[in-house]
Design an enzyme around this catalytic site. Structure first.
Site, PDB file in Angstrom:
ATOM      1  N   SER A 170       0.590   5.664   2.692  1.00  0.00           N
ATOM      2  CA  SER A 170       1.685   6.543   2.272  1.00  0.00           C
ATOM      3  C   SER A 170       1.793   7.751   3.191  1.00  0.00           C
ATOM      4  O   SER A 170       2.898   8.224   3.489  1.00  0.00           O
ATOM      5  CB  SER A 170       1.477   6.999   0.827  1.00  0.00           C
ATOM      6  OG  SER A 170       1.451   5.889  -0.059  1.00  0.00           O
ATOM      7  N   GLY A 206      -6.821   3.430   1.537  1.00  0.00           N
ATOM      8  CA  GLY A 206      -5.819   2.394   1.335  1.00  0.00           C
ATOM      9  C   GLY A 206      -4.421   2.962   1.160  1.00  0.00           C
ATOM     10  O   GLY A 206      -3.718   3.265   2.132  1.00  0.00           O
ATOM     11  N   CYS A 207      -4.029   3.120  -0.089  1.00  0.00           N
ATOM     12  CA  CYS A 207      -2.645   3.493  -0.378  1.00  0.00           C
ATOM     13  C   CYS A 207      -2.320   4.935  -0.032  1.00  0.00           C
ATOM     14  O   CYS A 207      -1.173   5.243   0.287  1.00  0.00           O
ATOM     15  CB  CYS A 207      -2.330   3.192  -1.839  1.00  0.00           C
ATOM     16  SG  CYS A 207      -2.395   1.419  -2.212  1.00  0.00           S
ATOM     17  N   VAL A 208      -3.311   5.831  -0.076  1.00  0.00           N
ATOM     18  CA  VAL A 208      -3.047   7.207   0.337  1.00  0.00           C
ATOM     19  C   VAL A 208      -2.778   7.256   1.839  1.00  0.00           C
ATOM     20  O   VAL A 208      -1.798   7.859   2.295  1.00  0.00           O
ATOM     21  CB  VAL A 208      -4.208   8.144  -0.047  1.00  0.00           C
ATOM     22  CG1 VAL A 208      -3.975   9.544   0.521  1.00  0.00           C
ATOM     23  CG2 VAL A 208      -4.368   8.211  -1.567  1.00  0.00           C
ATOM     24  N   PRO A 229       0.786  -1.237   0.000  1.00  0.00           N
ATOM     25  CA  PRO A 229       0.000   0.000   0.000  1.00  0.00           C
ATOM     26  C   PRO A 229       0.819   1.288   0.000  1.00  0.00           C
ATOM     27  O   PRO A 229       0.534   2.214  -0.757  1.00  0.00           O
ATOM     28  CB  PRO A 229      -0.837  -0.133   1.286  1.00  0.00           C
ATOM     29  CG  PRO A 229      -0.990  -1.598   1.491  1.00  0.00           C
ATOM     30  CD  PRO A 229       0.317  -2.177   1.057  1.00  0.00           C
TER      31      PRO A 229
END
Length: 208
Positions: A153, A148-150, A119
């Site tokens: 990160s 998710g990935c935001v 992710p």
């Protein structure tokens, strides 16, 4: 009993602001999210449009731009437990049309492309080292999906020591509930959630 919103405002209302040397990160704007027949399809056209405007402004101000992509070997053998758990990740196997960058997002020669299997844009990649070597102190995040990935990160960006901002207009999700909940939580603990307008003004003021 104290209102929950008031409790959060008092406890987590701090705003950090932007730093001096930003980089813009566009997370996983892949065709999978824009194809109605795909299991990952989402109503995120507005997020992409916002991210593209921010990218144009970053280019004009000579601010580094990073594009992330998710890519797996056939069968997902380099995807580990994430690929095992999240079956829709099959959309990102190398060679699948759904794994390509979304229409309108054509990587330019000045863009940095980061390929990832998990992710976070930072986990298992060279992103942190690259940004540090460039003297970057602020990471401005856009992308898919917010929950998710935001979010992953965002947490890793802060953990690596970067001032972190998440652009609300340029992030999207498959459902408004996780989108809003994660923006709320990121703004409370890990980053400033900002508008596209704020970010455009910042980029204009700090062209590198």
């Amino acid at each position: 009993m104290q209102d929950l919103d008031e409790n959060y405002r008092i406890a987590y209302g701090n705003r950090v602001g932007f730093g001096k040397r930003p980089a813009l990160v566009l997370i996983d704007f892949a065709k999978a999210y824009f194809e109605p027949d795909c299991v990952l399809y989402a109503d995120v056209d507005a997020a992409l449009a916002s991210a593209l405007r921010l990218r144009a402004a970053a280019h004009a101000a000579h601010i580094p731009v990073v594009l992330t992509e998710v890519t797996y070997q056939p069968g997902g053998r380099n995807g580990g437990r994430f690929f095992e758990k999240a079956k829709p990740l099959a959309c990102f196997v190398k060679g699948e049309k759904t794994a390509e960058f979304a229409e309108g997002l054509v990587p330019g020669p000045e863009d940095i492309i980061v390929s990832k299997q998990y992710p976070s844009a930072f986990f298992g990649t060279s992103l942190s080292s690259t940004l540090t070597a460039m003297g970057i102190d602020t990471v401005v995040l856009t992308g898919l999906t917010t929950s998710g990935c935001v979010r992953a990160s965002c947490v890793d960006s802060m953990s690596h020591g970067f001032i972190t901002a998440v652009v609300r207009d340029a992030c999207g999700d498959r459902h408004p509930a996780p989108h809003e909940a994660n923006l709320f939580d990121m703004n409370a603990k890990y980053a400033d959630v900002v508008s596209e307008a704020e970010t455009l003004a910042y980029f204009s003021a700090c062209g590198m």
